[in-house]
Design an enzyme around this catalytic site. Structure first.
Site, mmCIF file in Angstrom:
data_model
loop_
_atom_site.group_PDB
_atom_site.id
_atom_site.type_symbol
_atom_site.label_atom_id
_atom_site.label_comp_id
_atom_site.label_asym_id
_atom_site.label_seq_id
_atom_site.Cartn_x
_atom_site.Cartn_y
_atom_site.Cartn_z
ATOM 1 N N MET A 1 0.115 -0.523 0.188
ATOM 2 C CA MET A 1 -0.547 0.785 0.301
ATOM 3 C C MET A 1 -0.814 1.335 -1.092
ATOM 4 O O MET A 1 0.117 1.593 -1.862
ATOM 5 C CB MET A 1 0.335 1.767 1.092
ATOM 6 C CG MET A 1 0.384 1.473 2.584
ATOM 7 S SD MET A 1 1.467 2.589 3.500
ATOM 8 C CE MET A 1 3.072 1.917 3.138
ATOM 9 N N CYS B 1 -9.514 -3.952 3.667
ATOM 10 C CA CYS B 1 -9.765 -2.612 3.153
ATOM 11 C C CYS B 1 -11.243 -2.260 3.300
ATOM 12 O O CYS B 1 -12.103 -2.994 2.816
ATOM 13 C CB CYS B 1 -9.329 -2.523 1.688
ATOM 14 S SG CYS B 1 -9.600 -0.905 1.014
ATOM 15 N N HIS C 1 -4.308 -6.490 11.038
ATOM 16 C CA HIS C 1 -4.310 -5.078 11.422
ATOM 17 C C HIS C 1 -5.156 -5.003 12.687
ATOM 18 O O HIS C 1 -6.343 -5.340 12.667
ATOM 19 C CB HIS C 1 -4.912 -4.258 10.272
ATOM 20 C CG HIS C 1 -4.930 -2.784 10.507
ATOM 21 N ND1 HIS C 1 -5.465 -1.905 9.603
ATOM 22 C CD2 HIS C 1 -4.475 -2.038 11.538
ATOM 23 C CE1 HIS C 1 -5.335 -0.667 10.068
ATOM 24 N NE2 HIS C 1 -4.738 -0.728 11.237
ATOM 25 N N GLY D 1 -0.292 -2.244 12.440
ATOM 26 C CA GLY D 1 -1.065 -1.097 12.915
ATOM 27 C C GLY D 1 -0.295 -0.232 13.894
ATOM 28 O O GLY D 1 0.032 -0.680 14.999
ATOM 29 N N GLY D 2 0.057 0.984 13.471
ATOM 30 C CA GLY D 2 0.622 1.979 14.389
ATOM 31 C C GLY D 2 2.035 1.697 14.859
ATOM 32 O O GLY D 2 2.476 2.283 15.850
ATOM 33 N N ARG E 1 2.454 3.213 7.207
ATOM 34 C CA ARG E 1 2.679 4.649 7.030
ATOM 35 C C ARG E 1 4.045 5.123 7.503
ATOM 36 O O ARG E 1 4.661 5.969 6.850
ATOM 37 C CB ARG E 1 1.565 5.429 7.743
ATOM 38 C CG ARG E 1 0.251 5.342 7.005
ATOM 39 C CD ARG E 1 -0.904 5.747 7.885
ATOM 40 N NE ARG E 1 -1.180 4.740 8.910
ATOM 41 C CZ ARG E 1 -2.132 4.835 9.824
ATOM 42 N NH1 ARG E 1 -2.883 5.915 9.852
ATOM 43 N NH2 ARG E 1 -2.327 3.871 10.707
HETATM 44 C C1 LIG Z 1 -2.334 5.285 1.652
HETATM 45 C C2 LIG Z 1 -2.699 3.911 2.157
HETATM 46 C C3 LIG Z 1 -3.097 2.934 1.264
HETATM 47 C C4 LIG Z 1 -3.411 1.646 1.715
HETATM 48 N N1 LIG Z 1 -3.720 0.669 0.798
HETATM 49 C C5 LIG Z 1 -3.891 -0.611 1.231
HETATM 50 C C6 LIG Z 1 -4.020 -1.683 0.298
HETATM 51 O O1 LIG Z 1 -3.963 -1.505 -0.933
HETATM 52 N N2 LIG Z 1 -4.202 -2.930 0.799
HETATM 53 C C7 LIG Z 1 -4.246 -3.183 2.151
HETATM 54 O O2 LIG Z 1 -4.397 -4.339 2.564
HETATM 55 N N3 LIG Z 1 -4.114 -2.192 3.040
HETATM 56 C C8 LIG Z 1 -3.899 -0.933 2.618
HETATM 57 N N4 LIG Z 1 -3.671 0.053 3.522
HETATM 58 C C9 LIG Z 1 -3.568 -0.297 4.973
HETATM 59 C C10 LIG Z 1 -2.114 -0.635 5.332
HETATM 60 O O3 LIG Z 1 -1.684 -1.787 4.632
HETATM 61 C C11 LIG Z 1 -1.968 -0.889 6.847
HETATM 62 O O4 LIG Z 1 -2.755 -1.995 7.199
HETATM 63 C C12 LIG Z 1 -2.399 0.316 7.669
HETATM 64 O O5 LIG Z 1 -1.857 1.521 7.156
HETATM 65 C C13 LIG Z 1 -1.990 0.155 9.140
HETATM 66 O O6 LIG Z 1 -0.588 0.082 9.272
HETATM 67 P P1 LIG Z 1 0.289 1.372 9.736
HETATM 68 O O7 LIG Z 1 -0.360 1.906 10.980
HETATM 69 O O8 LIG Z 1 1.651 0.826 9.983
HETATM 70 O O9 LIG Z 1 0.210 2.362 8.631
HETATM 71 C C14 LIG Z 1 -3.369 1.350 3.110
HETATM 72 C C15 LIG Z 1 -2.986 2.347 4.009
HETATM 73 C C16 LIG Z 1 -2.645 3.617 3.544
HETATM 74 C C17 LIG Z 1 -2.185 4.664 4.540
#
Ligand SMILES: Cc1cc2nc3c(=O)[nH]c(=O)nc-3n(C[C@H](O)[C@H](O)[C@H](O)COP(=O)(O)O)c2cc1C
Length: 330
Positions: free
Chosen positions: A10, A92, A163, A204-205, A226
């Site tokens: 992230m 991304c 994701h 994801g989530g 997150r």
């Molecule tokens: C603040 C933020 C920055 C992120 N930066 C990246 C990143 O640098 N590379 C990447 O592959 N995904 C990035 N993501 C996506 C996360 O790796 C992840 O796939 C996404 O948040 C879904 O997972 P979650 O629902 O558990 O948060 C980012 C997400 C957030 C919230």
């Protein structure tokens, strides 16, 4: 390498300080860097971009880019710096990223991605893995996802983090792209069924150890973003419930063990808030959590903190939630 539970890359969150902090809570989760663009590594300060504390390991270096040569060079450097895995970001969706042709827009170019992965694997002995989404824009049928993974699989890559939402490459902001497209876990489960020999990690989530356990029935691993950032002590539940490790630090002990690190880093020029901002959610859901956040917000930005001042602040910080309970906070 154990990829049962990993903490997602992230931007602006999973820097080396966050990883050091999370590692105090969990020995077993795999940690990821923020995405680092291969062009930046090529032209920029390699040490600044890539160095990390050995105590953070295992750590995967996530790269962004679409130049096979630059990605391969960056992978080699990643190995030299001591990372445990190299991951390519194909998920991304931000506009800036699309302009420079990396991230989710590369799902449109499986052959170019395959070239990148082939070159990367030729330059490093580390496992090269992929992080992607289930689709993009209107291309969200399972067949397309299957074909994409099948093409990349032919390069020898064995681990795919998926994701379970599509990327919208048009007008969505990055935040909308993390929330609006619906999660379709079934597509990831089906991938695991159809590519039984590949390691399929779902993302994801996901917010609780019960959810993790359910996903682990149908996939090889779970990646959490997150919820781990906002509530880092979730990692203690993961240690206990998923890795069967009861030997974990309390929240208070985590901070106590972070103090020497903060002091060392400040001597090297790091500002206290660069580290402590990642701990704002440590007491999430606990009595005293708001005091912790307030105290940190008011004090972690002190300029030119000398060691004496830091000692005082850190003592306060360590006891902030406790002090709230006995009404002593000032
Ligand atoms: C603040 C933020 C920055 C992120 N930066 C990246 C990143 O640098 N590379 C990447 O592959 N995904 C990035 N993501 C996506 C996360 O790796 C992840 O796939 C996404 O948040 C879904 O997972 P979650 O629902 O558990 O948060 C980012 C997400 C957030 C919230």
């Amino acid at each position: 390498m154990n990829r049962k539970v990993s903490i997602a890359p992230m931007m602006d969150c999973t820097d080396r300080h966050e990883r050091y902090f999370l590692r105090l809570i969990s020995k077993n989760v795999l940690l990821y860097t923020e995405m680092i663009v291969s062009e930046a590594i090529d032209r920029g300060d390699k040490k600044k971009l890539l160095s990390f504390n050995i105590k953070e390991k295992p750590v995967s270096l996530q790269l962004g880019g679409s130049s096979p040569k630059l990605l391969a060079n960056a992978s080699k450097l990643g190995e030299e710096f001591g990372y445990d895995e190299i991951n390519l970001n194909l998920g991304c969706p931000s506009k800036k990223v699309q302009k420079n042709k990396f991230g989710a827009c590369l799902i449109k170019e499986p052959n170019l991605v395959a070239d990148c992965l082939t070159e990367m694997q030729a330059k490093t002995k580390l496992p090269v893995t992929v992080k992607t989404r289930i689709g993009y824009d209107n291309v969200e049928d399972y067949e397309n996802l299957y074909n994409f993974i099948n093409t990349l699989k032919s390069t020898g890559v064995k681990t795919f983090i998926v994701h379970a939402r599509k990327a919208v490459l048009g007008n969505f902001t990055p935040k909308q792209n993390l929330n609006i497209p619906p999660l379709k876990y079934e597509m990831v489960y089906k991938l695991k069924k159809d590519f039984n020999n590949l390691e399929i990690i779902i993302n994801g989530g996901i917010t609780s150890t019960d959810q993790i356990k359910n996903h682990l029935i149908k996939t090889d691993g779970v990646m959490i973003g997150r919820s781990a950032y906002h509530s880092p002590y979730l990692l203690a539940d993961i240690e206990k419930d998923i890795f069967n490790n009861q030997n974990i630090l309390s929240r208070q002990e985590v901070i106590e063990q972070l103090v020497p690190y903060v002091k060392e880093e400040i001597k090297k020029g790091t500002r206290m808030n660069q580290i402590m901002r990642h701990t704002l959610g440590l007491f999430h859901g606990q009595t005293g959590s708001s005091f912790w956040k307030r105290y940190l917000s008011e004090n972690m930005c002190v300029r030119d903190a000398d060691v004496k001042k830091i000692d005082h602040i850190m003592d306060k910080v360590k006891s902030a939630p406790k002090m709230h309970q006995v009404g002593q906070i000032d």
